[in-house]
Design an enzyme around this catalytic site. Structure first.
Site, PDB file in Angstrom:
ATOM      1  N   SER A  59      43.329  86.536  25.543  1.00  0.00           N
ATOM      2  CA  SER A  59      41.876  86.219  24.878  1.00  0.00           C
ATOM      3  C   SER A  59      41.130  85.956  26.118  1.00  0.00           C
ATOM      4  O   SER A  59      39.663  85.840  26.275  1.00  0.00           O
ATOM      5  CB  SER A  59      42.307  86.025  23.661  1.00  0.00           C
TER       6      SER A  59
ATOM      7  N   SER B  82      39.922  88.251  22.803  1.00  0.00           N
ATOM      8  CA  SER B  82      39.256  88.034  22.006  1.00  0.00           C
ATOM      9  C   SER B  82      38.443  87.472  22.121  1.00  0.00           C
ATOM     10  O   SER B  82      37.597  87.370  21.496  1.00  0.00           O
ATOM     11  CB  SER B  82      40.420  87.461  20.833  1.00  0.00           C
TER      12      SER B  82
ATOM     13  N   LYS C  39      33.975  80.372  20.996  1.00  0.00           N
ATOM     14  CA  LYS C  39      33.944  81.865  20.375  1.00  0.00           C
ATOM     15  C   LYS C  39      33.610  80.945  18.457  1.00  0.00           C
ATOM     16  O   LYS C  39      34.833  80.260  18.574  1.00  0.00           O
ATOM     17  CB  LYS C  39      35.578  82.651  20.659  1.00  0.00           C
TER      18      LYS C  39
END
Ligand code: NAG
Ligand code: NAG
Length: 528
Positions: A232, A208, A133
């Protein structure tokens, strides 16, 4: 503490507020379904069979010269190009550099200077492409964490996790999308836009590590790495029907993750971990990114799933929380029935009252010295936040609406060092002790990852606190794996989390592998 506090009858005012919230949520749901009541966009089927294989198998095939690393990376590139216009999960590539590294990996295999066994020991993931990410640093790529102020920041060094994986031969091919500052459970920011769910593009991917969960479900790379301070890794793994593991606290180095946790306590909540389509990949990947700390996890010690103790709880059971979706309850029952039928194990239902305080414990314990706004705007103040909110309505703010709400919210809440703050720190410790005593070295706790399947885009605003199921586990420092358990009647992934005691991650892995075999794990999106 107490039980008195938890058992106290819920006041009228709270009940009314709860009823109002429920009405807003249901009316909201209706309008969202009208707005998004379309088919959504279809993504093409996976053409390259290699992308359906586990990372462990792909690595073995590369070592044994059954396929080249270049071929695997080319398959990923084709796949990403096939799906990304519909999903917007992948935000930056390093395809050329990755192909060059793949040629070197293939040359090493061909040279015969090392046997396949030696390669397996020294570079177990040689030539295997992965993604991470956009908040976990990859040297030479952007490192924005979805914050417009950071849109030009380039990482100068690899994060520890990425560095360790590279040392074991894995090849990073690019970055996936995140929410603004990685602090919300829908993946959307004003640099890269919104990421959409491969099972139904009208739905969120979670956050996330939402871009990463989506990229894994759509098979854009062979495995992924996410980070998790409130769910997340586990939420996006769940919404996208893949596996995701948040390791025990203080095992995997968080160096190179942005934002940097401000205190040792916050650092202990944050875990970097693998996201994969196959449970078998979780253990070897965790072993690598744990580096020196891997020995604390005794990952090579065999686990007999027949000999474990199983506990489960259907919901946090809070007086003001809505029930968990019936389909998720059914999935949980399917697992307990499987344990009974296959191994004559009686899983034991638990009702841990303190779990009702999950959200309050998480929010208080998460308090940092710096306010949320500090990270996402030049100079934060209530006035500035309100001004940005107005701009946001006209599409003129670099901040997302939810980022601004969170900033505002952060002005309230408990104050660090206050009596209330200390109270919640203590509740956290109490709850941790309850879990440790319950789970010991041979217990696992089955718990929903989230109470609903993936909501529509923007809908999380109306269900802000539904992430309590994952968040509380971060505070307790426990390892937890999200395990996919098929699709709901609407075709959306469902699943549960498998939680163990500190440093007993191997129990999570063993159970995840067992459930992967029993229930089929990841299902190709829209082609089930
Ligand atoms: C996606 O969700 C919408 C809204 O709920 C629904 O009408 C549609 O049939 C779904 N599409 C697929 C591919 O399942
Ligand atoms: C979470 O999920 C339920 C469904 O189980 C939903 O009705 C509700 O709006 C959400 N609850 C909260 C606390 O936001």
């Amino acid at each position: 503490m107490s039980t008195t506090e938890i058992d106290r009858p819920v006041g009228l005012k709270l009940r009314v507020l709860h009823a109002v919230r429920l009405i807003i949520a249901s009316v909201g749901r209706f309008f969202f379904s009208l707005y998004y009541g379309t088919e959504g966009e279809k993504i093409p089927p996976i053409h390259d069979d290699i992308l359906k294989q586990s990372a462990v198998v792909v690595a073995r095939k590369i070592r044994n010269k059954e396929i080249t690393s270049v071929e695997v990376i080319e398959a990923c590139i084709r796949r990403i190009k096939d799906v990304n216009s519909a999903l917007n999960c992948f935000v930056e590539d390093r395809f050329e550099a990755a192909l060059q590294e793949a040629r070197e990996a293939d040359a090493l295999v061909r040279s015969g200077s090392k046997t396949a066994t030696e390669l397996e020991q020294e570079k177990p993931f040689l030539g295997v492409p992965f993604t991470t990410k956009d908040c976990i640093a990859v040297k030479g790529l952007h490192h924005t964490a979805g914050v417009v102020l950071r849109k030009d920041v380039i990482a100068e060094e690899d994060s520890d996790a990425v560095m360790l994986l590279k040392q074991k031969g894995a090849i990073i091919i690019g970055l996936t999308n995140v929410p603004e500052l990685c602090m919300w459970w829908e993946t959307h920011n004003h640099i890269h836009g919104r990421t959409k769910n491969a099972y139904n593009t009208t739905r969120i991917v979670g956050g996330s590590s939402g871009g990463e969960g989506c990229c894994q479900s759509a098979a854009g790379s062979v495995f992924g790495i996410g980070s998790d301070i409130g769910g997340s890794i586990r939420m996006p793994a769940y919404f996208n029907g893949v596996f995701g593991h948040k390791p025990s606290r203080n095992i995997v180095s968080n160096k190179g993750q942005y934002p940097i946790p401000e205190s040792d306590l916050l650092n202990s909540f944050l875990g970097i971990g693998p996201m994969t389509r196959h449970a078998v990949d979780l253990k070897p990947l965790t072993k690598i990114i744990a580096g020196y700390n891997a020995k604390k996890l005794n990952l090579d010690e065999p686990v007999d799933v027949k000999k474990l103790k199983y506990y489960y709880q259907f919901s946090t059971d809070g007086p003001l929380l809505d029930p968990v979706d019936p389909e998720i309850i059914s999935a949980m029952k399917m697992v307990t029935e499987f344990l009974k039928k296959q191994y004559q194990i009686d899983a034991v239902e638990k009702k841990i009252p303190l779990l009702r305080k999950s959200m309050a414990i998480w929010f208080s314990n998460m308090k940092g010295a710096k306010r949320f706004g500090h990270w996402i705007m030049e100079k934060d103040s209530v006035g500035k936040i309100l001004f940005e909110m107005v701009k946001c309505m006209f599409g003129l703010s670099g901040n997302t609406f939810i980022g601004l709400i969170t900033s505002l919210f952060d002005y309230g809440g408990v104050e660090i060092g206050s009596e209330k703050y200390k109270h919640y720190l203590k509740l956290r410790e109490d709850l941790e002790r309850i879990f440790s005593n319950l789970l010991g070295t041979d217990g696992v706790f089955l718990f929903p990852t989230h109470p609903t399947t993936a909501p529509y885009h923007n809908e999380p605003l109306l269900k802000a606190f539904n992430f309590s199921y994952t968040a509380i586990i971060n505070c307790l420092g426990l390892p937890s794996t999200t395990v996919p358990l098929g699709l709901s009647s609407e075709g959306l992934p469902i699943g549960i989390q498998v939680i163990a005691n500190h440093n007993q991650d191997r129990l999570c892995f063993a159970v995840a592998e067992e459930l992967d075999r029993a229930f089929g794990g990841w299902v190709e999106p829209q082609h089930s």
